[in-house]
Design an enzyme around this catalytic site. Sequence first.
Site, PDB file in Angstrom:
ATOM      1  N   HIS A 133       0.863  -1.192   0.000  1.00  0.00           N
ATOM      2  CA  HIS A 133       0.000   0.000   0.000  1.00  0.00           C
ATOM      3  C   HIS A 133       0.899   1.241   0.000  1.00  0.00           C
ATOM      4  O   HIS A 133       1.957   1.249   0.632  1.00  0.00           O
ATOM      5  CB  HIS A 133      -0.912  -0.023   1.236  1.00  0.00           C
ATOM      6  CG  HIS A 133      -1.993   1.009   1.150  1.00  0.00           C
ATOM      7  ND1 HIS A 133      -1.752   2.348   1.402  1.00  0.00           N
ATOM      8  CD2 HIS A 133      -3.295   0.915   0.801  1.00  0.00           C
ATOM      9  CE1 HIS A 133      -2.884   3.016   1.225  1.00  0.00           C
ATOM     10  NE2 HIS A 133      -3.833   2.181   0.861  1.00  0.00           N
TER      11      HIS A 133
ATOM     12  N   GLU B  69      -4.103   2.323  -7.307  1.00  0.00           N
ATOM     13  CA  GLU B  69      -4.541   3.420  -6.438  1.00  0.00           C
ATOM     14  C   GLU B  69      -3.685   4.666  -6.690  1.00  0.00           C
ATOM     15  O   GLU B  69      -2.576   4.769  -6.136  1.00  0.00           O
ATOM     16  CB  GLU B  69      -4.387   3.019  -4.971  1.00  0.00           C
ATOM     17  CG  GLU B  69      -5.165   1.785  -4.573  1.00  0.00           C
ATOM     18  CD  GLU B  69      -5.393   1.739  -3.073  1.00  0.00           C
ATOM     19  OE1 GLU B  69      -6.549   1.840  -2.665  1.00  0.00           O
ATOM     20  OE2 GLU B  69      -4.412   1.650  -2.321  1.00  0.00           O
TER      21      GLU B  69
HETATM   22  P1  PGA Z   1      -9.677   5.950   0.448  1.00  0.00           P
HETATM   23  O1  PGA Z   1      -8.437   4.965   0.658  1.00  0.00           O
HETATM   24  O2  PGA Z   1     -10.842   5.114  -0.002  1.00  0.00           O
HETATM   25  O3  PGA Z   1      -9.873   6.595   1.762  1.00  0.00           O
HETATM   26  O4  PGA Z   1      -9.273   6.922  -0.630  1.00  0.00           O
HETATM   27  C1  PGA Z   1      -8.181   3.935  -0.253  1.00  0.00           C
HETATM   28  C2  PGA Z   1      -6.960   3.177   0.183  1.00  0.00           C
HETATM   29  O5  PGA Z   1      -6.035   3.778   0.757  1.00  0.00           O
HETATM   30  O6  PGA Z   1      -6.871   1.956  -0.008  1.00  0.00           O
END
Ligand code: PGA
Length: 220
Positions: free
Chosen positions: A96, A145
């Site tokens: 992540h 992401e």
């Molecule tokens: P968020 O986070 O939905 O708060 O943007 C997503 C993540 O960090 O996996």
Amino acid sequence: MKNSLIVANWKSNFTSAQAVSWLEEFAKEYSPNENKKVILCPNFILLPSVSDYIKNSNIEVALGAQDVSPFEKGAYTGEVPASLLKSYVEFSVIGHSERRENFHEDEDMLKQKVSMAAASGVTPIYCVSNEDMIIPMGATIVAYEPLSAIGTGNPDSPERANEIAGKIKERNINVSQILYGGSVTSDNVKSFIQMDNIDGVLVGSASLNASGFLQIVQNA
Ligand code: PGA
């Protein structure tokens, strides 16, 4: 209808009691759907109690960890190896962006984490923030992401996310499913899920509210 993964990343939130309240609220209205696999990712310390609760209450959701050790069990203070996680989880988020940034996790370490998870039968959910990042061979599920979308309320456009997901699939033959993550809400989830190259979502902030997350699952 395609099979989607809807992943809740609770990050460093919730006491055991709060997690149980979340599950109670979620379970009241949740009806499993074979086309939507729900995966909850609590922090390590919550895993035993959350796992017990979902087994005893027959809530049909899977569990994931938020991280895994790059090492086997042994003299690695503070680490939780995949061989121990395996009793509780089917999945683990790996790489992540919050871990890459705050804990300086690099490609070599992440490759090692993927290999330790895979060796114990824990399926990695490998996070990348663009299409150029190296994805280890053992990672079959990837979460795209973009940094500008995480926790900002400013999601990528579904079209752009779809385009990047397509490039990731083209360049990495081992990758079979791509999730989109970053400011997913009950209002925008469908627009991502309906894209050809997107097979699910990874939800952070909006997963902390049980009824809100349920709405995301229902709308997905
Ligand atoms: P968020 O986070 O939905 O708060 O943007 C997503 C993540 O960090 O996996």
